[in-house]
Scaffold this motif. Structure first.
Motif, short mmCIF file in Angstrom:
data_model
loop_
_atom_site.label_atom_id
_atom_site.label_comp_id
_atom_site.label_asym_id
_atom_site.label_seq_id
_atom_site.Cartn_x
_atom_site.Cartn_y
_atom_site.Cartn_z
N GLY A 22 0.82 -1.21 0.00
CA GLY A 22 0.00 0.00 0.00
C GLY A 22 0.85 1.25 0.00
O GLY A 22 2.06 1.22 0.32
N LEU A 23 0.23 2.37 -0.34
CA LEU A 23 0.93 3.65 -0.48
C LEU A 23 0.60 4.56 0.71
O LEU A 23 -0.57 4.74 1.05
CB LEU A 23 0.51 4.34 -1.77
CG LEU A 23 1.17 5.69 -2.09
CD1 LEU A 23 2.64 5.50 -2.43
CD2 LEU A 23 0.43 6.39 -3.23
N LEU A 24 1.64 5.11 1.30
CA LEU A 24 1.50 6.11 2.37
C LEU A 24 2.07 7.43 1.87
O LEU A 24 3.17 7.47 1.33
CB LEU A 24 2.26 5.65 3.62
CG LEU A 24 2.46 6.68 4.73
CD1 LEU A 24 1.13 7.08 5.36
CD2 LEU A 24 3.42 6.15 5.80
N VAL A 25 1.32 8.51 2.07
CA VAL A 25 1.78 9.85 1.69
C VAL A 25 1.74 10.73 2.93
O VAL A 25 0.69 10.87 3.57
CB VAL A 25 0.90 10.47 0.59
CG1 VAL A 25 1.52 11.78 0.11
CG2 VAL A 25 0.70 9.50 -0.58
N ILE A 26 2.88 11.33 3.25
CA ILE A 26 2.99 12.23 4.39
C ILE A 26 3.56 13.56 3.91
O ILE A 26 4.66 13.60 3.38
CB ILE A 26 3.90 11.66 5.49
CG1 ILE A 26 3.35 10.34 6.04
CG2 ILE A 26 4.07 12.67 6.63
CD1 ILE A 26 4.27 9.67 7.06
N ALA A 27 2.78 14.64 4.07
CA ALA A 27 3.25 15.97 3.71
C ALA A 27 3.49 16.78 4.98
O ALA A 27 2.63 16.84 5.86
CB ALA A 27 2.24 16.68 2.83
N VAL A 28 4.68 17.39 5.07
CA VAL A 28 5.04 18.18 6.24
C VAL A 28 5.89 19.38 5.81
O VAL A 28 6.54 19.35 4.76
CB VAL A 28 5.84 17.35 7.28
CG1 VAL A 28 4.98 16.32 7.96
CG2 VAL A 28 7.06 16.70 6.64
#
Length: 287
Positions: free
Chosen positions: A180-186
């Motif tokens: 699965g794909l995890l996207v984290i924007a910070v």
């Protein structure tokens, strides 16, 4: 501008003011084990909600009162589509998507219109109410999803707010399907605009932002997990929006031209270092 050298153990990097709610001051302390800055003192769990109770906190209000608010909303609409296109290139078969810290539900609203099956988590009751007006139902926490798995999990400017990073990563691993794909924007405190505005940089946003990330932070934070970084994408508009706010914090005036110049310079420099004002990191679950 003289750039700040690498911080040392427990160095007070900056002392920043809460410009949104309280006017209180907080220290940013460097943690060498994670290469993050840590907000100190950190409000207790029962104290944190009060720091979000402001009409200035736009991600929970959908505000369009000021010119800056209107610009924010226009750019947000454009970026919602762009973010989903990034995801769809990596996950062509649209399945289940979970947005953690979903705010007022705009990302999930757009995802549903493109054929995704949506779920979301949002602690703010006011934001959940706004989302429900768009027919986007959000949960208070992950309790309802313990036995479920998702093809994609996203956190758009959320991880910096999470009190317990380790528990959040463990929860994400549990909820994400294999591959699965995890996207984290910070935000990125090593960007040019962060170094230029220093303690006035709006993306420090103390004390709502408990943690402040560099590109190296995730190498430490995800060590020993099944999550492997595969890509990153710049959120190029963030440098302009953050610079607009930072100018006001620093000088008392908006200074559109100076903010525009600083945002452009930050993005130009980042072409060579990838140190953009904000970065979306992409991870795959390998195991």
């Amino acid at each position: 501008m003289k750039e700040k050298s690498s911080p040392s153990l427990n160095e007070v990097y900056y002392v920043c003011k809460d410009h949104t709610v309280s006017g209180e001051k907080f220290k940013l302390i460097f943690d060498p084990q994670t290469e993050m800055l840590v907000t100190h003192p950190r409000p207790q769990a029962d104290e944190l909600p009060a720091y979000y109770e402001s009409p200035k906190y736009i991600s929970h209000t959908d505000s369009r009162k000021t010119l800056t608010d209107k610009l924010y909303q226009k750019v947000k609409k454009y970026m919602l589509v762009k973010k989903l296109r990034w995801i769809e290139k990596k996950v062509p078969k649209k399945g289940r998507i979970l947005d953690i810290g979903a705010g007022t539900g705009d990302f999930l609203f757009e995802a549903r219109s493109r054929g995704w099956r949506i779920n979301g988590i949002e602690p703010s009751e006011a934001a959940r109410k706004k989302a429900s007006e768009k027919n986007v139902k959000l949960s208070l926490d992950a309790t309802n999803f313990k036995s479920e798995k998702f093809d994609v999990i996203t956190l758009w400017h959320v991880l910096e707010h999470v009190p317990d990073l380790r528990s959040q990563i463990i929860e994400i691993e549990h909820l994400l399907k294999k591959n699965g794909l995890l996207v984290i924007a910070v935000p990125n405190f090593q960007s040019y605009d962060a170094r230029y505005y220093k303690e006035y940089w709006a993306a420090f946003d103390v004390p709502r932002h408990l943690w402040h990330f560099s590109q190296n932070s995730f190498r430490h934070l995800l060590a020993g997990t099944s999550l492997k970084q595969t890509d990153l994408k710049p959120l190029i508009f963030d440098s302009f929006y953050v610079s607009l706010l930072s100018e006001k914090y620093k000088t008392g005036n908006t200074n559109f031209l100076r903010a525009l110049y600083t945002g452009l310079k930050s993005n130009y420099r980042a072409r060579f270092s990838s140190d953009y004002s904000s970065i979306a990191y992409f991870f795959r679950k390998l195991g």
